[in-house]
Scaffold this motif. Structure first.
Motif, short mmCIF file in Angstrom:
data_model
loop_
_atom_site.label_atom_id
_atom_site.label_comp_id
_atom_site.label_asym_id
_atom_site.label_seq_id
_atom_site.Cartn_x
_atom_site.Cartn_y
_atom_site.Cartn_z
N GLU A 1 0.90 -1.27 0.02
CA GLU A 1 0.06 -0.15 0.05
C GLU A 1 0.99 1.23 -0.02
O GLU A 1 2.01 1.32 0.41
N ALA A 2 0.27 2.54 -0.49
CA ALA A 2 0.82 3.50 -0.40
C ALA A 2 -0.09 4.83 -0.43
O ALA A 2 -1.27 4.54 -0.54
N THR A 3 0.34 5.68 -0.21
CA THR A 3 -0.70 7.02 -0.20
C THR A 3 -0.27 8.27 -1.29
O THR A 3 1.01 8.02 -1.84
N ILE A 4 -1.32 8.95 -1.75
CA ILE A 4 -1.05 9.96 -2.47
C ILE A 4 -1.57 11.30 -1.76
O ILE A 4 -2.69 11.61 -1.74
N ILE A 5 -0.52 12.23 -1.27
CA ILE A 5 -0.59 13.37 -0.51
C ILE A 5 -0.31 14.43 -1.24
O ILE A 5 0.81 14.51 -1.95
N PRO A 6 -1.25 15.22 -1.38
CA PRO A 6 -1.28 16.64 -2.10
C PRO A 6 0.21 17.21 -1.63
O PRO A 6 0.65 17.16 -0.31
N ALA A 7 0.71 18.27 -2.43
CA ALA A 7 1.92 19.15 -2.05
C ALA A 7 1.57 20.21 -0.97
O ALA A 7 2.31 20.44 -0.26
N THR A 8 0.43 20.64 -1.31
CA THR A 8 -0.08 21.77 -0.39
C THR A 8 -1.34 22.07 -0.13
O THR A 8 -2.11 21.04 -0.68
N HIS A 9 -1.85 23.03 0.40
CA HIS A 9 -3.24 23.35 0.76
C HIS A 9 -4.06 22.30 1.67
O HIS A 9 -4.77 22.06 1.51
N ASN A 10 -3.06 21.57 2.32
CA ASN A 10 -3.55 20.61 3.21
C ASN A 10 -3.45 21.01 4.79
O ASN A 10 -2.93 20.37 5.73
N PHE A 11 -3.65 22.43 4.93
CA PHE A 11 -3.20 22.97 6.06
C PHE A 11 -4.60 23.75 6.77
O PHE A 11 -5.51 24.13 6.12
N ASP A 12 -4.30 23.97 8.22
CA ASP A 12 -5.20 24.71 8.90
C ASP A 12 -5.18 26.10 8.56
O ASP A 12 -4.43 26.74 8.70
N GLU A 13 -6.36 26.50 8.01
CA GLU A 13 -6.45 27.85 7.24
C GLU A 13 -6.33 29.08 8.54
O GLU A 13 -6.03 30.17 8.20
N LYS A 14 -6.58 28.75 9.94
CA LYS A 14 -6.56 29.56 10.62
C LYS A 14 -5.11 29.77 11.19
O LYS A 14 -4.41 30.71 11.67
N LYS A 15 -4.64 28.52 11.60
CA LYS A 15 -3.23 28.37 12.23
C LYS A 15 -2.28 28.60 11.19
O LYS A 15 -1.06 28.84 11.58
N LEU A 16 -2.59 28.31 9.98
CA LEU A 16 -1.67 28.29 8.80
C LEU A 16 -0.28 27.25 9.16
O LEU A 16 0.71 27.58 8.87
N VAL A 17 -0.83 26.00 9.66
CA VAL A 17 0.17 24.83 9.81
C VAL A 17 -0.47 23.85 9.24
O VAL A 17 -1.37 23.44 9.14
N SER A 18 0.53 22.85 8.73
CA SER A 18 0.00 21.81 7.85
C SER A 18 -0.33 20.40 8.96
O SER A 18 0.51 20.34 9.73
N GLN A 19 -1.21 19.84 8.50
CA GLN A 19 -1.51 18.65 9.33
C GLN A 19 -0.75 17.39 8.70
O GLN A 19 -0.69 16.38 9.20
N TRP A 20 0.11 17.56 7.56
CA TRP A 20 0.99 16.81 7.11
C TRP A 20 2.15 17.68 6.69
O TRP A 20 2.33 18.03 5.32
N SER A 21 3.26 18.07 7.37
CA SER A 21 4.17 18.99 7.01
C SER A 21 5.47 18.15 6.10
O SER A 21 6.04 17.39 6.77
N HIS A 22 5.46 18.26 4.79
CA HIS A 22 6.61 17.51 3.79
C HIS A 22 7.72 18.00 4.46
O HIS A 22 8.56 17.00 4.37
N ARG A 23 7.96 19.11 4.63
CA ARG A 23 9.48 19.64 4.83
C ARG A 23 9.68 18.77 6.37
O ARG A 23 10.78 18.58 6.33
N HIS A 24 8.88 18.96 7.43
CA HIS A 24 9.48 18.33 8.52
C HIS A 24 9.32 16.84 8.34
O HIS A 24 10.51 16.21 9.12
N VAL A 25 8.50 16.32 7.75
CA VAL A 25 8.63 14.64 7.38
C VAL A 25 10.01 14.56 6.66
O VAL A 25 10.85 13.50 7.10
#
Length: 253
Positions: free
Chosen positions: A118-142
């Motif tokens: 199995e594998a995932t297809i995770i979008p590059a961006t716009h998967n973040f909290d629009e109020k906090k402006l933090v990602s729920q899956w930060s590609h950079r931190h990962v």
């Protein structure tokens, strides 16, 4: 398997401009692999957001994280150095690279599925909290945990090919040999307190030596999106990454 997947990813990126007719071109990707059960992922709930996803949230049987960096060609980087507003080339590169990441993840997803995993297809961006402006899956931190690079004063991931590009990641149940993690810092400021060019380049003061106002930064990104509205969603800036010692390489080496 590690070498095979690296070859698949590099080949896909190399052929992509001709196949899709993109304006943007990219350098050869950097790719790293890490254990999906690495305890460092738990720290992201403190460092990024308490809502940050864990690999097992995508796949209960997650074994490996594949992280990669897609470096922009030099022309894209140079186009964005002058002026306050982001260049059209930079905005187009952002949009086309996001599409490339989705297409690449879909391609690798199918390869891994054919192998019986199995594998995932995770979008590059716009998967973040629009109020906090933090990602729920930060590609950079990962990618940082996967050993792809180190964070600079500009909050960007500095890789062996610099920080001008985009980061993507894939979660898979396929067990793959991990790559190493380097403890050395790549940012000149973090090594000896020097440089600080990214702070000077920030056009609205959102980036400071001892702080970062993400909402103020995003205001500039939205301004550029409005200014570049005819090309699609391009909420970008990038001034703190271009024309820097870390733009295309590790400056401390």
């Amino acid at each position: 398997m590690q070498k095979r997947l690296e070859a698949y990813i590099k080949g896909f990126v190399k052929d992509y401009p001709n196949i899709k007719g993109t304006i943007t071109k990219w350098g050869e990707p950097l790719i790293t692999f890490c254990d999906a059960n690495n305890r460092e992922f738990e720290k992201l709930k403190k460092v990024v957001t308490p809502e940050h996803s864990m690999p097992r949230d995508f796949l209960p049987d997650a074994k490996t994280i594949i992280a990669y960096f897609l470096p922009f060609e030099e022309a894209v980087i140079k186009s964005n150095i002058k002026g306050i507003e982001s260049s059209k080339e930079w905005g187009v590169a952002y949009i086309e690279t996001n599409k490339l990441i989705y297409d690449l993840n879909s391609y690798i997803f199918n390869i891994i599925k054919e192998l019986g995993y199995e594998a995932t297809i995770i979008p590059a961006t716009h998967n973040f909290d629009e109020k906090k402006l933090v990602s729920q899956w930060s590609h950079r931190h990962v990618a940082y945990i996967a050993g792809l690079g180190k964070f600079g004063l500009n909050n960007m991931l500095i890789t062996e090919k610099g920080c001008c590009g985009r980061v993507g990641s894939i979660v898979t149940s396929l067990k793959i040999e991990t790559t190493g993690f380097h403890n050395e810092e790549y940012c000149i400021y973090k090594v000896n307190g020097g440089c600080k060019k990214c702070v000077k380049a920030c056009v609205n003061g959102s980036l400071q030596i001892d702080s970062f106002n993400r909402h103020k930064c995003y205001e500039m990104c939205l301004y550029n999106d409005n200014n570049l509205g005819d090309i699609g969603v391009a909420d970008v800036c990038g001034k703190c990454t271009v024309g820097m010692p870390c733009s295309t390489k590790i400056p401390t080496r």
